[in-house]
Design a protein around this motif. Structure first.
Motif, PDB file in Angstrom:
ATOM      1  N   TYR A 143       0.836  -1.201   0.000  1.00 56.69           N
ATOM      2  CA  TYR A 143       0.000   0.000   0.000  1.00 56.69           C
ATOM      3  C   TYR A 143       0.875   1.256   0.000  1.00 56.69           C
ATOM      4  CZ  TYR A 143      -3.086   3.597   1.925  1.00 56.69           C
ATOM      5  OH  TYR A 143      -3.779   4.765   2.147  1.00 56.69           O
ATOM      6  N   LEU A 144       1.872   1.286   0.852  1.00 57.62           N
ATOM      7  CA  LEU A 144       2.762   2.446   0.912  1.00 57.62           C
ATOM      8  C   LEU A 144       3.533   2.610  -0.401  1.00 57.62           C
ATOM      9  CD1 LEU A 144       3.970   1.977   4.581  1.00 57.62           C
ATOM     10  CD2 LEU A 144       2.418   3.765   3.722  1.00 57.62           C
ATOM     11  N   ALA A 145       3.924   1.503  -1.029  1.00 61.82           N
ATOM     12  CA  ALA A 145       4.588   1.572  -2.338  1.00 61.82           C
ATOM     13  C   ALA A 145       3.634   2.119  -3.394  1.00 61.82           C
ATOM     14  CB  ALA A 145       5.109   0.194  -2.740  1.00 61.82           C
ATOM     15  N   ALA A 146       2.364   1.734  -3.324  1.00 63.49           N
ATOM     16  CA  ALA A 146       1.368   2.240  -4.270  1.00 63.49           C
ATOM     17  C   ALA A 146       1.187   3.745  -4.090  1.00 63.49           C
ATOM     18  CB  ALA A 146       0.044   1.504  -4.095  1.00 63.49           C
ATOM     19  N   LEU A 147       1.172   4.215  -2.848  1.00 62.44           N
ATOM     20  CA  LEU A 147       1.075   5.659  -2.610  1.00 62.44           C
ATOM     21  C   LEU A 147       2.268   6.380  -3.232  1.00 62.44           C
ATOM     22  CD1 LEU A 147      -0.180   5.940   1.091  1.00 62.44           C
ATOM     23  CD2 LEU A 147      -1.506   6.230  -1.022  1.00 62.44           C
ATOM     24  N   ARG A 148       3.451   5.811  -3.082  1.00 60.65           N
ATOM     25  CA  ARG A 148       4.641   6.428  -3.682  1.00 60.65           C
ATOM     26  C   ARG A 148       4.527   6.452  -5.206  1.00 60.65           C
ATOM     27  NH1 ARG A 148       6.831   3.661   0.719  1.00 60.65           N
ATOM     28  NH2 ARG A 148       7.464   1.879  -0.553  1.00 60.65           N
ATOM     29  N   GLN A 149       3.925   5.414  -5.777  1.00 60.15           N
ATOM     30  CA  GLN A 149       3.719   5.379  -7.226  1.00 60.15           C
ATOM     31  C   GLN A 149       2.787   6.511  -7.664  1.00 60.15           C
ATOM     32  OE1 GLN A 149       2.573   1.500  -8.741  1.00 60.15           O
ATOM     33  NE2 GLN A 149       1.736   2.388 -10.611  1.00 60.15           N
TER      34      GLN A 149
END
Length: 123
Positions: free
Chosen positions: A27-33
């Motif tokens: 989820y945090l990686a998706a936010l960074r994306q």
């Protein structure tokens, strides 16, 4: 389960059951994306009630909100957040995060209609 999908100007981020051990990190990686987007977009975020966040994950999410605010305000034209439970307090908090329109709802179809209205200006 965490999924991020881009269909034209629509970015969809889902964080729902079944939950896995790595979902908070995904989820945090998706936010960074999302943070890297440089073209106008609308965003649908569908969140379940589960999914465990550690204190460090909570902090990272808060830092993302702060770090990405300017870019999100520049590029995101509208966001719809679908959650199983929505309170007036949540609406108030999310309305203060960004300058673009934000809808909090329990109904994904309502969210889609809201985003369609805003996405039409991007076509």
């Amino acid at each position: 389960m965490v999924e991020i999908d881009e269909q034209g100007a629509l970015v969809t981020l889902r964080f729902q059951q079944p939950y896995g051990d790595e979902d908070a990190a995904r989820y945090l990686a998706a936010l960074r994306q999302v943070e890297t987007k440089s073209a106008p977009f609308v965003m649908l975020t569908v969140l379940g009630t589960g999914g465990a966040f550690s204190p460090a994950d909570e902090r990272e999410q808060a830092l993302w909100f702060k770090r990405s605010r300017d870019g999100m305000n520049r590029h995101c034209r509208a966001m719809a957040i679908v959650r199983p439970h929505v309170s007036e307090h949540m609406r108030h908090v999310f309305s203060k995060l960004w300058t673009f329109p934000v809808l909090l709802t329990t109904d994904e179809e309502e969210a889609a209609r809201f985003l369609d209205q805003h996405a039409q200006a991007l076509a």
